[in-house]
Motif scaffolding. Structure first.
Motif, PDB file in Angstrom:
ATOM      1  N   ASN A 174      52.893  61.900  68.586  1.00 13.74           N
ATOM      2  CA  ASN A 174      52.648  61.962  70.032  1.00 13.74           C
ATOM      3  C   ASN A 174      51.216  62.404  70.325  1.00 13.74           C
ATOM      4  OD1 ASN A 174      55.263  61.186  70.542  1.00 13.74           O
ATOM      5  ND2 ASN A 174      55.999  63.264  70.905  1.00 13.74           N
ATOM      6  N   PHE A 175      50.715  63.368  69.535  1.00 21.21           N
ATOM      7  CA  PHE A 175      49.350  63.838  69.737  1.00 21.21           C
ATOM      8  C   PHE A 175      48.351  62.724  69.448  1.00 21.21           C
ATOM      9  CE2 PHE A 175      45.377  65.844  68.513  1.00 21.21           C
ATOM     10  CZ  PHE A 175      45.171  66.682  69.595  1.00 21.21           C
ATOM     11  N   ARG A 176      48.588  61.959  68.400  1.00 23.09           N
ATOM     12  CA  ARG A 176      47.706  60.832  68.084  1.00 23.09           C
ATOM     13  C   ARG A 176      47.681  59.827  69.228  1.00 23.09           C
ATOM     14  NH1 ARG A 176      48.527  59.321  61.712  1.00 23.09           N
ATOM     15  NH2 ARG A 176      47.844  61.335  60.913  1.00 23.09           N
ATOM     16  N   LYS A 177      48.845  59.582  69.800  1.00 22.82           N
ATOM     17  CA  LYS A 177      48.938  58.656  70.934  1.00 22.82           C
ATOM     18  C   LYS A 177      48.155  59.200  72.137  1.00 22.82           C
ATOM     19  CE  LYS A 177      52.715  56.172  73.136  1.00 22.82           C
ATOM     20  NZ  LYS A 177      54.163  56.221  73.350  1.00 22.82           N
ATOM     21  N   LEU A 178      48.296  60.497  72.410  1.00 22.44           N
ATOM     22  CA  LEU A 178      47.559  61.133  73.502  1.00 22.44           C
ATOM     23  C   LEU A 178      46.059  61.041  73.259  1.00 22.44           C
ATOM     24  CD1 LEU A 178      47.290  62.923  76.039  1.00 22.44           C
ATOM     25  CD2 LEU A 178      47.516  64.901  74.524  1.00 22.44           C
ATOM     26  N   ARG A 179      45.633  61.300  72.036  1.00 21.76           N
ATOM     27  CA  ARG A 179      44.212  61.244  71.721  1.00 21.76           C
ATOM     28  C   ARG A 179      43.653  59.838  71.913  1.00 21.76           C
ATOM     29  NH1 ARG A 179      39.546  60.173  69.909  1.00 21.76           N
ATOM     30  NH2 ARG A 179      38.279  61.686  68.861  1.00 21.76           N
ATOM     31  N   GLU A 180      44.406  58.831  71.495  1.00 19.47           N
ATOM     32  CA  GLU A 180      43.977  57.441  71.699  1.00 19.47           C
ATOM     33  C   GLU A 180      43.849  57.130  73.187  1.00 19.47           C
ATOM     34  OE1 GLU A 180      46.769  55.004  69.607  1.00 19.47           O
ATOM     35  OE2 GLU A 180      46.087  55.705  67.640  1.00 19.47           O
ATOM     36  N   GLN A 181      44.787  57.652  73.987  1.00 23.49           N
ATOM     37  CA  GLN A 181      44.730  57.425  75.433  1.00 23.49           C
ATOM     38  C   GLN A 181      43.513  58.120  76.048  1.00 23.49           C
ATOM     39  OE1 GLN A 181      46.656  55.438  77.434  1.00 23.49           O
ATOM     40  NE2 GLN A 181      45.105  55.928  78.942  1.00 23.49           N
ATOM     41  N   LEU A 182      43.246  59.345  75.634  1.00 21.60           N
ATOM     42  CA  LEU A 182      42.082  60.065  76.149  1.00 21.60           C
ATOM     43  C   LEU A 182      40.789  59.352  75.767  1.00 21.60           C
ATOM     44  CD1 LEU A 182      43.142  63.761  75.452  1.00 21.60           C
ATOM     45  CD2 LEU A 182      43.009  62.625  77.671  1.00 21.60           C
ATOM     46  N   GLU A 183      40.725  58.843  74.544  1.00 22.12           N
ATOM     47  CA  GLU A 183      39.532  58.117  74.120  1.00 22.12           C
ATOM     48  C   GLU A 183      39.373  56.836  74.939  1.00 22.12           C
ATOM     49  OE1 GLU A 183      37.239  56.856  70.035  1.00 22.12           O
ATOM     50  OE2 GLU A 183      39.342  57.428  69.921  1.00 22.12           O
ATOM     51  N   ASP A 191      40.346  56.435  77.928  1.00 21.24           N
ATOM     52  CA  ASP A 191      39.986  56.855  79.288  1.00 21.24           C
ATOM     53  C   ASP A 191      38.549  57.364  79.391  1.00 21.24           C
ATOM     54  OD1 ASP A 191      42.516  56.189  80.109  1.00 21.24           O
ATOM     55  OD2 ASP A 191      43.268  58.256  80.173  1.00 21.24           O
ATOM     56  N   GLY A 192      37.846  57.463  78.263  1.00 21.35           N
ATOM     57  CA  GLY A 192      36.436  57.831  78.299  1.00 21.35           C
ATOM     58  C   GLY A 192      36.123  59.296  78.086  1.00 21.35           C
ATOM     59  N   TRP A 193      37.074  60.080  77.618  1.00 16.61           N
ATOM     60  CA  TRP A 193      36.831  61.511  77.440  1.00 16.61           C
ATOM     61  C   TRP A 193      35.800  61.805  76.368  1.00 16.61           C
ATOM     62  CZ3 TRP A 193      38.648  65.749  80.105  1.00 16.61           C
ATOM     63  CH2 TRP A 193      39.564  65.464  81.101  1.00 16.61           C
TER      64      TRP A 193
END
Length: 106
Positions: free
Chosen positions: A41-50, A52-54
């Motif tokens: 789940n954390f990997r998925k969140l990190r991919e989403q944040l990346e 989104d331009g974080w």
């Protein structure tokens, strides 16, 4: 953790580090716990944040960080004779700040 907190450029850089010997890598792989749902789940969140331009560069923020570092160095230099403990403290903060700046930009 390495993947989670580093940009794509940083992840490519640490791939160039020396590899473990094949027998050592096999032992390490065998002794490692399987991926947990939390990690996935954390990997998925990190991919989403990346996505989104974080992890995109913000030049205004970078300028602010460099200005803070500069002010710490200048403050340490200006107070070296009048307030040596303060100068020492400011210099220590500037070196810590410099370490993080170097980490972020290399």
């Amino acid at each position: 953790v390495m993947d989670a907190f580093h940009t794509a450029k940083g992840r490519e850089m640490y791939k160039r580090l020396p590899a473990s010997a094949p027998n050592t890598a096999a032992v390490l792989e065998a002794s490692t716990a399987p991926y947990s749902q939390t990690e996935l789940n954390f990997r998925k969140l990190r991919e989403q944040l990346e996505a989104d331009g974080w992890w995109e560069r913000d030049f205004v923020h970078e300028g602010t960080l460099l200005a803070i570092w500069t002010s710490l160095v200048v403050g340490a230099g200006l107070t070296v004779d009048s307030a040596p403990p303060l100068s020492f403290f400011l210099l220590a903060l500037s070196m810590t700040n410099a370490g993080w700046l170097g980490h972020d930009y290399i």
